[in-house]
Design an enzyme around this catalytic site. Sequence first.
Site, PDB file in Angstrom:
ATOM      1  N   HIS A 104       0.846  -1.202   0.000  1.00  0.00           N
ATOM      2  CA  HIS A 104       0.000   0.000   0.000  1.00  0.00           C
ATOM      3  C   HIS A 104       0.875   1.243   0.000  1.00  0.00           C
ATOM      4  O   HIS A 104       2.092   1.167   0.137  1.00  0.00           O
ATOM      5  CB  HIS A 104      -0.983   0.003   1.182  1.00  0.00           C
ATOM      6  CG  HIS A 104      -0.389   0.382   2.505  1.00  0.00           C
ATOM      7  ND1 HIS A 104      -1.119   0.873   3.549  1.00  0.00           N
ATOM      8  CD2 HIS A 104       0.891   0.324   2.963  1.00  0.00           C
ATOM      9  CE1 HIS A 104      -0.335   1.109   4.581  1.00  0.00           C
ATOM     10  NE2 HIS A 104       0.878   0.782   4.263  1.00  0.00           N
ATOM     11  N   CYS A 127       6.000   5.831   4.532  1.00  0.00           N
ATOM     12  CA  CYS A 127       4.742   5.174   4.142  1.00  0.00           C
ATOM     13  C   CYS A 127       4.035   5.899   3.008  1.00  0.00           C
ATOM     14  O   CYS A 127       3.019   5.420   2.491  1.00  0.00           O
ATOM     15  CB  CYS A 127       3.803   5.050   5.338  1.00  0.00           C
ATOM     16  SG  CYS A 127       4.293   3.738   6.472  1.00  0.00           S
ATOM     17  N   HIS A 136       4.980   0.299  -0.390  1.00  0.00           N
ATOM     18  CA  HIS A 136       5.725  -0.667   0.436  1.00  0.00           C
ATOM     19  C   HIS A 136       4.744  -1.725   0.897  1.00  0.00           C
ATOM     20  O   HIS A 136       3.546  -1.628   0.628  1.00  0.00           O
ATOM     21  CB  HIS A 136       6.375   0.042   1.629  1.00  0.00           C
ATOM     22  CG  HIS A 136       5.364   0.642   2.558  1.00  0.00           C
ATOM     23  ND1 HIS A 136       4.731   1.830   2.291  1.00  0.00           N
ATOM     24  CD2 HIS A 136       4.835   0.190   3.714  1.00  0.00           C
ATOM     25  CE1 HIS A 136       3.858   2.093   3.252  1.00  0.00           C
ATOM     26  NE2 HIS A 136       3.896   1.109   4.129  1.00  0.00           N
ATOM     27  N   HIS A 157       3.348  -4.897   3.898  1.00  0.00           N
ATOM     28  CA  HIS A 157       3.270  -5.378   5.284  1.00  0.00           C
ATOM     29  C   HIS A 157       2.772  -6.814   5.288  1.00  0.00           C
ATOM     30  O   HIS A 157       2.031  -7.228   4.399  1.00  0.00           O
ATOM     31  CB  HIS A 157       2.260  -4.565   6.100  1.00  0.00           C
ATOM     32  CG  HIS A 157       2.617  -3.134   6.293  1.00  0.00           C
ATOM     33  ND1 HIS A 157       3.537  -2.710   7.226  1.00  0.00           N
ATOM     34  CD2 HIS A 157       2.177  -2.015   5.678  1.00  0.00           C
ATOM     35  CE1 HIS A 157       3.639  -1.398   7.179  1.00  0.00           C
ATOM     36  NE2 HIS A 157       2.823  -0.941   6.245  1.00  0.00           N
ATOM     37  N   ASP A 164      -5.228 -10.294  -0.155  1.00  0.00           N
ATOM     38  CA  ASP A 164      -3.936 -10.970  -0.071  1.00  0.00           C
ATOM     39  C   ASP A 164      -3.152 -10.822  -1.373  1.00  0.00           C
ATOM     40  O   ASP A 164      -3.680 -11.078  -2.460  1.00  0.00           O
ATOM     41  CB  ASP A 164      -4.154 -12.454   0.248  1.00  0.00           C
ATOM     42  CG  ASP A 164      -2.872 -13.140   0.708  1.00  0.00           C
ATOM     43  OD1 ASP A 164      -1.987 -12.448   1.245  1.00  0.00           O
ATOM     44  OD2 ASP A 164      -2.782 -14.374   0.538  1.00  0.00           O
ATOM     45  N   HIS A 165      -1.900 -10.410  -1.251  1.00  0.00           N
ATOM     46  CA  HIS A 165      -1.001 -10.207  -2.389  1.00  0.00           C
ATOM     47  C   HIS A 165      -1.519  -9.178  -3.388  1.00  0.00           C
ATOM     48  O   HIS A 165      -1.279  -9.290  -4.590  1.00  0.00           O
ATOM     49  CB  HIS A 165      -0.676 -11.543  -3.079  1.00  0.00           C
ATOM     50  CG  HIS A 165       0.182 -12.419  -2.223  1.00  0.00           C
ATOM     51  ND1 HIS A 165      -0.317 -13.220  -1.232  1.00  0.00           N
ATOM     52  CD2 HIS A 165       1.525 -12.583  -2.190  1.00  0.00           C
ATOM     53  CE1 HIS A 165       0.675 -13.860  -0.627  1.00  0.00           C
ATOM     54  NE2 HIS A 165       1.804 -13.481  -1.187  1.00  0.00           N
ATOM     55  N   GLU A 215      -0.908  -4.023  11.548  1.00  0.00           N
ATOM     56  CA  GLU A 215      -0.069  -3.684  10.405  1.00  0.00           C
ATOM     57  C   GLU A 215       1.367  -4.132  10.672  1.00  0.00           C
ATOM     58  O   GLU A 215       2.083  -4.550   9.767  1.00  0.00           O
ATOM     59  CB  GLU A 215      -0.113  -2.169  10.197  1.00  0.00           C
ATOM     60  CG  GLU A 215       0.449  -1.697   8.888  1.00  0.00           C
ATOM     61  CD  GLU A 215       0.173  -0.213   8.705  1.00  0.00           C
ATOM     62  OE1 GLU A 215      -0.554   0.133   7.771  1.00  0.00           O
ATOM     63  OE2 GLU A 215       0.683   0.585   9.516  1.00  0.00           O
TER      64      GLU A 215
HETATM   65 NI    NI Z   1       2.507   0.970   5.612  1.00  0.00          NI
END
Ligand code: NI
Length: 132
Positions: free
Chosen positions: A14, A33, A37, A39, A77-78, A121
Amino acid sequence: MIEITRRAYFSASHRLHSPQLPDDQNCELYGCCNALHGHNYWVDVTLRGEVDPRTGMVMNLDHLNALIQREIISQVDHRNLNDVPMLKGRITTAETLAVQFWNALAPHLAEGLLCEVRVYETPENSAAYRGE
Ligand code: NI
């Protein structure tokens, strides 16, 4: 009353960016952020209800897991969270995810059963929503 919790995991990318702020303020507010990037997230979904005397359970956690997988994990997911339909046009913070995940689950559960959706997160940072 008893609370039961099922945990589910997903990995996603995100970028935190507010279209209501200029670029320099986005950089200052979100720091690294503001760039794309990823998580390894996890979600704790907590139900609160009475134990069914016939089963000894509030709800079968396998059934809850199937619902979480279908309504949330399969969507995010992904993926890049900024492109996920349920998050489109929103700032993809843990706060936003907690609210939108709640909204995805609530229509599929008995009224009043959903108690909390908490999105981690990182191990240190999480946000929880209780529908209020
Ligand atoms: Ni982040």
